[in-house]
Enzyme design. Structure first.
Site, PDB file in Angstrom:
ATOM      1  N   GLU A 230       0.857  -1.188   0.000  1.00  0.00           N
ATOM      2  CA  GLU A 230       0.000   0.000   0.000  1.00  0.00           C
ATOM      3  C   GLU A 230       0.895   1.240   0.000  1.00  0.00           C
ATOM      4  O   GLU A 230       1.307   1.706  -1.057  1.00  0.00           O
ATOM      5  CB  GLU A 230      -0.958  -0.038   1.188  1.00  0.00           C
ATOM      6  CG  GLU A 230      -2.030   1.034   1.094  1.00  0.00           C
ATOM      7  CD  GLU A 230      -3.030   0.975   2.222  1.00  0.00           C
ATOM      8  OE1 GLU A 230      -2.664   0.662   3.356  1.00  0.00           O
ATOM      9  OE2 GLU A 230      -4.211   1.293   1.950  1.00  0.00           O
TER      10      GLU A 230
ATOM     11  N   PHE B 159     -10.204  -1.393   0.744  1.00  0.00           N
ATOM     12  CA  PHE B 159      -9.725  -2.286   1.797  1.00  0.00           C
ATOM     13  C   PHE B 159     -10.277  -3.682   1.528  1.00  0.00           C
ATOM     14  O   PHE B 159     -11.473  -3.920   1.608  1.00  0.00           O
ATOM     15  CB  PHE B 159     -10.139  -1.799   3.194  1.00  0.00           C
ATOM     16  CG  PHE B 159      -9.413  -2.555   4.270  1.00  0.00           C
ATOM     17  CD1 PHE B 159      -8.149  -2.143   4.688  1.00  0.00           C
ATOM     18  CD2 PHE B 159      -9.967  -3.699   4.835  1.00  0.00           C
ATOM     19  CE1 PHE B 159      -7.450  -2.858   5.661  1.00  0.00           C
ATOM     20  CE2 PHE B 159      -9.272  -4.420   5.801  1.00  0.00           C
ATOM     21  CZ  PHE B 159      -8.014  -3.995   6.212  1.00  0.00           C
TER      22      PHE B 159
ATOM     23  N   ASP C 121      -7.027 -10.025   6.406  1.00  0.00           N
ATOM     24  CA  ASP C 121      -8.059  -9.968   7.433  1.00  0.00           C
ATOM     25  C   ASP C 121      -8.673  -8.581   7.574  1.00  0.00           C
ATOM     26  O   ASP C 121      -8.124  -7.577   7.115  1.00  0.00           O
ATOM     27  CB  ASP C 121      -7.470 -10.345   8.797  1.00  0.00           C
ATOM     28  CG  ASP C 121      -6.620  -9.206   9.373  1.00  0.00           C
ATOM     29  OD1 ASP C 121      -5.704  -8.737   8.670  1.00  0.00           O
ATOM     30  OD2 ASP C 121      -6.900  -8.762  10.505  1.00  0.00           O
TER      31      ASP C 121
HETATM   32  P1  5GP Z   1       1.883  -0.492   3.756  1.00  0.00           P
HETATM   33  O1  5GP Z   1       2.890  -0.631   4.866  1.00  0.00           O
HETATM   34  O2  5GP Z   1       2.435  -0.810   2.379  1.00  0.00           O
HETATM   35  O3  5GP Z   1       1.137   0.807   3.791  1.00  0.00           O
HETATM   36  O4  5GP Z   1       0.742  -1.525   4.077  1.00  0.00           O
HETATM   37  C1  5GP Z   1       0.965  -2.828   3.860  1.00  0.00           C
HETATM   38  C2  5GP Z   1       0.313  -3.700   4.913  1.00  0.00           C
HETATM   39  O5  5GP Z   1      -0.926  -3.149   5.382  1.00  0.00           O
HETATM   40  C3  5GP Z   1       0.001  -5.024   4.275  1.00  0.00           C
HETATM   41  O6  5GP Z   1       1.078  -5.925   4.448  1.00  0.00           O
HETATM   42  C4  5GP Z   1      -1.254  -5.431   4.987  1.00  0.00           C
HETATM   43  O7  5GP Z   1      -0.894  -6.131   6.152  1.00  0.00           O
HETATM   44  C5  5GP Z   1      -1.929  -4.132   5.360  1.00  0.00           C
HETATM   45  N1  5GP Z   1      -2.919  -3.738   4.342  1.00  0.00           N
HETATM   46  C6  5GP Z   1      -2.800  -2.761   3.411  1.00  0.00           C
HETATM   47  N2  5GP Z   1      -3.907  -2.688   2.649  1.00  0.00           N
HETATM   48  C7  5GP Z   1      -4.726  -3.648   3.102  1.00  0.00           C
HETATM   49  C8  5GP Z   1      -6.036  -4.091   2.692  1.00  0.00           C
HETATM   50  O8  5GP Z   1      -6.688  -3.599   1.754  1.00  0.00           O
HETATM   51  N3  5GP Z   1      -6.570  -5.135   3.396  1.00  0.00           N
HETATM   52  C9  5GP Z   1      -5.915  -5.725   4.451  1.00  0.00           C
HETATM   53  N4  5GP Z   1      -6.541  -6.728   5.071  1.00  0.00           N
HETATM   54  N5  5GP Z   1      -4.678  -5.349   4.844  1.00  0.00           N
HETATM   55  C10 5GP Z   1      -4.107  -4.319   4.169  1.00  0.00           C
END
Ligand code: 5GP
Ligand code: MG
Length: 185
Positions: free
Chosen positions: A104, A153, A160
């Site tokens: 993300e 999301f 989850d």
């Molecule tokens: P970042 O650190 O890249 O912003 O977010 C990555 C982490 O956030 C992912 O490994 C995941 O655990 C969580 N995450 C980001 N987007 C989503 C989503 O749409 N659904 C879920 N369940 N987790 C997400």
């Protein structure tokens, strides 16, 4: 559980086909694979992806686990990544492949990549099942990407919401009234 699903974003057979193709791409990335690779997977969201991916990868491999907290509890907002715990084999001089569920903002992978690099591996590559194109940084090296998705999301196939829905066999969005944003009191 399925009555909570608003819409399926990626179906089971699409996941299976893409993960099979990713395994081929990854295997082709390690042509000199006699010594094998070490996979470091980010728990717990990557569990289902990992188990499907590794059974399609005809490489010798060791598997390490790492836990990063970013979304705590009942919120869909990122709290910033922090390394929680890890169970890793020795990474010195190893070809390391990081496996994560979704990219993300990149906070999680940036943290994990820097931890892994500090352990002195021979190479580091990263594979993610999903990338949110709208938010993903362009300066973070990610060699293997399953699907680009919208800024939604999503749950299922390991992902989850509040600890639930990891066992849905597809990627889906829940009915909007089930989500509580972290901004609410
Ligand atoms: P970042 O650190 O890249 O912003 O977010 C990555 C982490 O956030 C992912 O490994 C995941 O655990 C969580 N995450 C980001 N987007 C989503 C989503 O749409 N659904 C879920 N369940 N987790 C997400
Ligand atoms: Mg994660």
């Amino acid at each position: 559980m399925r009555e909570d699903v608003d819409r399926i974003v990626i179906r089971e057979h699409e996941l299976a086909e893409r993960v099979t193709a990713m395994a081929r791409e990854i295997a082709a990335g390690y042509p000199d694979s006699a010594e094998g690779i070490t996979i470091v997977t980010v728990l717990a969201g990557s569990l289902v992806f990992l188990s499907d991916l590794i059974r399609r990868l005809p490489l010798k491999m060791r598997i390490g686990l790492i836990t990063v907290s970013s979304y705590a509890g009942r919120t869909t907002l990122s709290n910033g990544a922090a390394l929680a715990s890890s169970f890793l084999p020795d990474l010195r001089n190893r070809h390391v492949l990081i496996v994560d569920d979704i990219l993300e903002t990149g906070g999680t992978l940036r943290l994990v990549q820097s931890q892994i690099r500090a352990a002195g591996p021979r190479s580091v590559k990263t594979a993610v099942l999903l990338r949110k194109t709208a938010k993903a940084p362009t300066d973070l090296p990610v060699e293997f990407i399953g699907f680009d998705i919208e800024d939604l999301f999503v749950v299922g196939y390991g992902l989850d919401y509040d600890g639930l829905y990891r066992n849905l066999p597809y990627i889906a969005v829940l009915r909007p009234e089930l989500y509580r944003t972290g901004a609410e009191p």
